[in-house]
Design a protein around this motif. Structure first.
Motif, PDB file in Angstrom:
ATOM      1  N   LYS A 288       0.836  -1.209   0.000  1.00  0.00           N
ATOM      2  CA  LYS A 288       0.000   0.000   0.000  1.00  0.00           C
ATOM      3  C   LYS A 288       0.866   1.252   0.000  1.00  0.00           C
ATOM      4  O   LYS A 288       0.570   2.224  -0.694  1.00  0.00           O
ATOM      5  CB  LYS A 288      -0.934  -0.013   1.212  1.00  0.00           C
ATOM      6  CG  LYS A 288      -2.070  -1.016   1.103  1.00  0.00           C
ATOM      7  CD  LYS A 288      -2.949  -1.001   2.349  1.00  0.00           C
ATOM      8  CE  LYS A 288      -4.076  -2.034   2.235  1.00  0.00           C
ATOM      9  NZ  LYS A 288      -4.902  -2.084   3.470  1.00  0.00           N
ATOM     10  N   ASP A 291       2.272   1.593  -3.498  1.00  0.00           N
ATOM     11  CA  ASP A 291       1.320   1.528  -4.597  1.00  0.00           C
ATOM     12  C   ASP A 291       1.604   0.340  -5.522  1.00  0.00           C
ATOM     13  O   ASP A 291       1.740   0.485  -6.733  1.00  0.00           O
ATOM     14  CB  ASP A 291       1.345   2.845  -5.394  1.00  0.00           C
ATOM     15  CG  ASP A 291       0.123   2.997  -6.286  1.00  0.00           C
ATOM     16  OD1 ASP A 291      -0.904   2.363  -5.976  1.00  0.00           O
ATOM     17  OD2 ASP A 291       0.210   3.721  -7.287  1.00  0.00           O
ATOM     18  N   GLU A 293       0.420  -3.744  -6.449  1.00  0.00           N
ATOM     19  CA  GLU A 293      -0.636  -4.735  -6.311  1.00  0.00           C
ATOM     20  C   GLU A 293      -0.066  -6.018  -5.707  1.00  0.00           C
ATOM     21  O   GLU A 293       1.067  -6.414  -5.990  1.00  0.00           O
ATOM     22  CB  GLU A 293      -1.247  -5.051  -7.674  1.00  0.00           C
ATOM     23  CG  GLU A 293      -1.904  -3.862  -8.359  1.00  0.00           C
ATOM     24  CD  GLU A 293      -3.137  -3.366  -7.617  1.00  0.00           C
ATOM     25  OE1 GLU A 293      -3.795  -4.204  -6.960  1.00  0.00           O
ATOM     26  OE2 GLU A 293      -3.427  -2.167  -7.684  1.00  0.00           O
ATOM     27  N   GLU A 295      -0.709  -8.992  -6.438  1.00  0.00           N
ATOM     28  CA  GLU A 295      -0.416 -10.007  -7.446  1.00  0.00           C
ATOM     29  C   GLU A 295       0.986  -9.849  -8.024  1.00  0.00           C
ATOM     30  O   GLU A 295       1.523 -10.771  -8.646  1.00  0.00           O
ATOM     31  CB  GLU A 295      -1.445  -9.942  -8.576  1.00  0.00           C
ATOM     32  CG  GLU A 295      -1.375  -8.667  -9.408  1.00  0.00           C
ATOM     33  CD  GLU A 295      -2.394  -8.659 -10.538  1.00  0.00           C
ATOM     34  OE1 GLU A 295      -2.103  -9.290 -11.566  1.00  0.00           O
ATOM     35  OE2 GLU A 295      -3.454  -8.041 -10.359  1.00  0.00           O
ATOM     36  N   TYR A 296       1.608  -8.680  -7.818  1.00  0.00           N
ATOM     37  CA  TYR A 296       2.968  -8.471  -8.316  1.00  0.00           C
ATOM     38  C   TYR A 296       4.018  -9.074  -7.383  1.00  0.00           C
ATOM     39  O   TYR A 296       5.192  -9.132  -7.743  1.00  0.00           O
ATOM     40  CB  TYR A 296       3.252  -6.975  -8.500  1.00  0.00           C
ATOM     41  CG  TYR A 296       2.350  -6.278  -9.495  1.00  0.00           C
ATOM     42  CD1 TYR A 296       1.773  -6.972 -10.549  1.00  0.00           C
ATOM     43  CD2 TYR A 296       2.063  -4.914  -9.368  1.00  0.00           C
ATOM     44  CE1 TYR A 296       0.941  -6.337 -11.459  1.00  0.00           C
ATOM     45  CE2 TYR A 296       1.240  -4.262 -10.272  1.00  0.00           C
ATOM     46  CZ  TYR A 296       0.679  -4.979 -11.312  1.00  0.00           C
ATOM     47  OH  TYR A 296      -0.152  -4.344 -12.221  1.00  0.00           O
TER      48      TYR A 296
END
Length: 645
Positions: A288, A291, A293, A295-296
């Motif tokens: 967070k 920034d 995701e 899934e990365y």
């Protein structure tokens, strides 16, 4: 009181948290249920005296205890683990018992955006992440080139990665979606590849070029703290770091206590869920804040002691603490992180670095790889002083290791005013021959207690100033009112109440000194045993690496003066920080590094000190300051002789 007479409400302050419990519940149990941390080193056995709370209103049932002073009893202090709830209660958790204000000290290097490529090269590791993404432009099939989609992909990977066909594997989910993905972006795809032992697995195939978006997390799963580091696997840059206190501490600050709790309360799933929750919170904070995701995040590498790995994986830890001290597993194959509930890419892999034995874990093998002990020409020592004391001696030809039963005294356990290295902890201390005490605290705030480096300074300074003799006993003839008898025990006042943040004098007692001497003696005895077992002397040891947070402010001269470290030039003693995390980062970024940790774990010979008669003899000899044999400490002998003139 509630309508049900067997249910009571407990109101915890300053958290302002309410919880309902049965009448056979202790205040400590109520705190666990309310998810409130209360310092409990012994895990609720009623022997450490650290779980002091104040009973504001209500009644409890508790046996008498010597762990509370008369003054504390008058102020309504109780031991949370001994106090059974017999009515609705209001409980105040005082500063010294809670985690308030205890910011974990991260390695400052972790706070900077930096590339690890140079560090890997210096360590002679190739940058080749355990899980990597590669972009491939495949030739589409024709009537003259009718190779199937899956085999076509394999051929492209083999050419790009220089691997053999028989080392690759693909899951059913990838096979099912592969034809559509290949054609979605004109045969340009990004393949995520993960090393699983000798196998290279196709973890995912995505249309287009997403190869530059690939992250991993290295985690030091410590008994006290959990530290996570987010890395860009494509560039090898450290993106960010974060840390939390291990929430398992509420079940006991020593992992043996946690094992006992898990077995007695059938709570292994609860312990596993606790550490996974900590890890997920860290990962969530990192993604967070940057920034990114979830899934990365395609991979996680964990390094921790053997017990913490068992808790993380939900493996039965019971036999770790019972003869013949056998772990469920030391070498654990990679698994899907989601199988443990760790929130990253649904097909991302979790790697746990290997342990050696029940009491020498992956934090040590990872640390040995971080300092490249396997490339040292001359005998070298790695010492990690934390909740336990682990010692490794070796070079590129051989390695021996052991775990010293030191106990976590230098983390504040079993010491009346001991605490971790946190805000308000005395970290440096000086005592003059006139018994005047000066000190500095972490954060430059009024003191709340003494952390490891301050405790070590304290013992050395009291020895030099003549407050204690070489056996650690107080010299009752000294002329100062700071040495006093209280509750049938002598103690020395280090900081007067009006200077502290805890509304009490900060003292060191005779029992505290004995505990610290036993701890330092266990470490030195382990070092001596390993050196002697290899037919060496202290003079043959090229270098001593001190790992862990304890070394950040450690005064080497004082460590030698009390006999915790061997008597050698200070230039040969080096502080290397959190090598457990460093090794995990290296392994995450480099298959070479990962294999090196595996090889180191296989190469180490473990010395079990439990019941070892030679170790017990060394330990008894080391229970003096600095040692019964002063000839082993010529510089200290000279120092003490100078102080007496």
């Amino acid at each position: 009181m509630s309508e049900n007479s067997n249910i009571f409400k407990v109101h915890f302050l300053p958290n302002d948290t309410h919880v309902e419990v049965n009448d056979n519940c202790t205040v400590l149990d109520a705190a666990h249920k309310a998810n409130i941390y209360i310092n409990s080193i012994c895990g609720g056995d009623g022997i450490c005296g650290k779980c002091k709370v104040i009973l504001s209103t209500g009644t409890i049932d508790a046996p008498p205890t010597k762990l509370l002073s008369g003054e504390e009893t008058e102020k309504n202090y109780i031991l949370a683990c001994e106090a059974s709830v017999t009515s609705d209660l209001q409980i105040l958790v005082p500063k010294e018992t809670r985690l308030e204000g205890k910011k974990i000290l991260l390695d400052q290097n972790e706070q900077h955006y930096m590339t690890w490529k140079a560090i890997l090269e210096q360590a002679r590791f190739k940058h080749d992440a355990l899980v990597k993404k590669i972009c491939l432009k495949l030739q589409p099939p024709t009537m003259d080139d009718s190779v199937a989609d899956h085999e076509r992909l394999y051929q492209a990977i083999m050419m790009d990665q220089n691997v053999e066909l028989n080392v690759m594997q693909t899951g059913y989910r990838i096979l099912k979606k592969l034809p559509e993905v290949l054609r979605e972006n004109d045969w340009t795809v990004t393949v995520t590849l993960g090393h699983r032992g000798k196998v290279l697995e196709i973890i995912d195939v995505q249309p287009g070029d997403t190869s530059k978006i690939n992250f991993g997390v290295a985690i030091d799963v410590g008994t006290t703290t959990v530290v996570a580091c987010l890395l860009d696997l494509q560039t090898s840059k450290v993106v960010d770091s974060e840390a939390v206190y291990n929430t398992q501490m509420k079940y006991g600050e020593d992992y043996i206590q946690r094992i006992i709790y898990a077995i007695q309360n059938d709570a292994l799933e609860e312990m596993q869920r606790s550490i996974v929750t900590d890890i997920n919170k860290l990962i969530s904070t990192l993604v967070k804040r940057n920034d990114i995701e979830l899934e990365y995040i395609t991979s996680v590498v964990c390094a921790g002691n053997t017990a913490m790995h068992h808790f993380l994986l939900g493996l039965d830890p019971e036999r770790i603490r019972k003869e013949p001290y056998i772990p469920s597993a030391n070498f654990i194959p990679p698994i899907r992180a989601i199988q443990l509930g760790i929130d990253i890419n649904s097909r991302g892999l979790l790697y746990t670095l290997p342990s050696v034995a029940a009491y020498v874990g992956a934090d040590i093998t990872s640390g040995a790889a971080a300092i490249r002990l396997d490339r040292e020409e001359l005998p070298t020592l790695l010492i990690d002083i934390g909740t336990n004391g682990e010692v490794v001696l070796g070079n590129k030809e051989w390695m021996v290791c052991c775990s010293a039963s030191a106990g976590p005294a230098f983390e504040g356990s079993g010491i009346k005013h001991g605490m971790r290295a946190a805000k308000g902890a005395i970290e440096i201390m000086h005592i003059t021959k006139e018994f005047e005490v000066s000190y500095s605290t972490i954060g430059n705030v009024p003191p709340r207690g003494i952390c490891g480096s301050g405790l070590l300074d304290c013992i050395a300074e009291m020895l030099r100033s003549g407050i204690i003799d070489r056996s650690g006993k107080f010299q009752k003839g000294i002329k100062t009112d700071k040495l006093r008898e209280k509750d049938d025990e002598y103690e020395f006042v280090l900081v007067n109440r009006d200077e502290t943040a805890i509304d009490n004098d900060i003292v060191i007692s005779q029992a505290d000194i004995a505990n610290l001497i036993r701890s330092k003696g266990a470490i030195y005895a382990a070092v001596s045993l390993l050196i002697e077992s290899m037919g060496l002397t202290i003079g043959d040891v090229h270098c001593v690496y001190m790992a862990g947070g304890f070394g950040n402010y450690l005064n080497v001269r004082n460590a030698i003066t009390i006999g915790m470290l061997p008597d050698m030039p200070a230039s040969r003693i080096k502080f290397v920080g959190n090598t457990s995390l460093t090794g995990a980062k290296m392994a995450l970024l480099s298959e070479d590094a990962f294999e090196t940790v595996q090889n180191i774990a296989s190469q180490m010979t473990y010395f079990d000190l439990m019941g070892n008669q030679k170790y017990m003899e060394e330990f008894m000899s080391a229970n003096f300051l600095p040692h019964t044999n002063l000839d082993e400490f010529p510089s200290v002998q000279e120092e003490l002789a100078g102080n007496n003139t």
